[in-house]
Write an enzyme that holds these catalytic residues in place. Structure first.
Site: not given
Length: 340
Positions: A24, A31, A95, A176, A218, A261-262
């Site tokens: 999003s 980022r 998404k 997910e 997912k 997931g990080g």
């Protein structure tokens, strides 16, 4: 349903997986902040074009999850991104959830919004070229009381409603249910919560008449939280994750595309590799990575045009390494070899 099954099979084809480029605007701003780049629509377009035009990635990337803005954008020569990807044999996805919000009267838990108007949005997205969709449910672990059984049921119900609407629209749903890895919990607690969430989820999907052959799952890997003091080995994560999935994921599901997931890029690839090296499964084990594919690329690019070629080379290598992990043929020595 044949169309959905063919899309699912194409996404989890040999050596292939998904690039999750559906951040999003608030998320991609974070980022870009890390490389001191302003998050404008044009900079977001430039970055996604860098990823989508990298030579050779179609050997390892079968699909790309796009954000609403990105699905409506074009490359610099005016080609819509969905058309650009399709021309390379890469399936465009979208998404469709509206993000996780606080679950009323359940402090510490969240529910994903976006079901209102989804039928109409799916029809539009199909016209724009999307062949699959993604919806993320967020499950936080906090002590023994969170997540609550109700919180898991609420998220599973939303995921099932979304999946049913997708199948009605002939769009493949990626489901997910993410058990977050940012808490202090150990791996055993993650396995308990992941197991319960998957059990509840597939009961809801079945109740909503969702055809398992026409979805992809997912999930998170079974892994200790980032604040846990006890580290788990790669093999322990692989064994716990495989055990959990074998028990709770129906064999009719064509594929499982893990979120990162990080995890670091290397860890996410290593864990996927270890699972595939352990033997065969009733479903394909693949990837749907965001940060684990993009973090090194973003750092190399830095928003500068003269860094595009270097960033694309790094991106191709990450795709290639994860393609090898799909066969259990990756090892960490390849990381240093590729950067020399």
């Amino acid at each position: 349903m044949d169309e959905l099954k063919s899309v699912a099979d194409a996404i989890v084809a040999h050596q292939k997986g998904i690039l999750a480029a559906d951040e999003s605007n608030p998320t991609i701003k974070k980022r870009f902040d890390s490389i001191k780049l302003e998050s404008t629509e044009e900079n977001r377009r430039r970055y996604r074009e860098l990823l989508f035009t990298t030579e050779g990635i179609e050997r390892y990337i079968s699909g790309v999850i796009l954000f609403d803005e990105t699905l409506r954008q074009n490359s610099r020569d005016g080609t819509p991104f969905a058309e650009l990807l399709s021309s390379r044999g890469i399936i465009p996805g979208i998404k469709v959830d509206k993000g996780a919000k606080a679950l009323a009267l359940h402090p510490g838990e969240k529910i994903t919004e976006g079901l209102d108007g989804l039928r109409e949005r799916l029809a539009e997205y199909k016209q724009l070229g999307a062949k699959f969709a993604k919806w993320r449910g967020v499950i936080q672990i906090d002590g023994h009381d969170i997540p609550s059984t109700y919180g898991m049921h609420a998220n599973a119900h939303a995921l099932a409603r979304y999946a049913a609407l997708c199948q009605e629209a002939d769009i493949l749903p990626i489901v997910e249910p993410e058990v977050l890895m940012d808490g202090p919990n150990d791996m055993d607690r993650c396995e308990v919560v992941t197991s319960k969430m998957l059990e509840i989820l597939f009961a809801e999907l079945d109740a909503h008449r969702v055809i398992f052959e026409g979805i992809l799952l997912k999930p998170n890997m079974v892994i200790a939280g980032m604040k846990c003091t006890h580290e788990s080995s790669v093999q322990q994560v692989a064994e716990a994750t495989a055990r959990c999935l074998r028990r709770y994921v129906p064999s009719a599901v064509p594929g499982i595309v893990f979120l990162s997931g990080g995890q670091s890029a290397e860890d996410a690839t290593d864990h996927l590799n270890a699972m595939n090296a352990m033997g065969s499964y009733p479903w394909q084990l693949s990837f749907s990575y965001g940060r684990a594919l993009q973090a090194p690329v973003l750092a190399a690019w830095g928003g500068k045009e003269n860094n595009v070629a270097t960033a694309q080379k790094i991106f191709f290598k990450r795709c290639q390494l994860n393609g090898l992990a799909r066969e259990g043929k990756y090892n960490r020595a390849m990381e240093t070899a590729t950067n020399s």
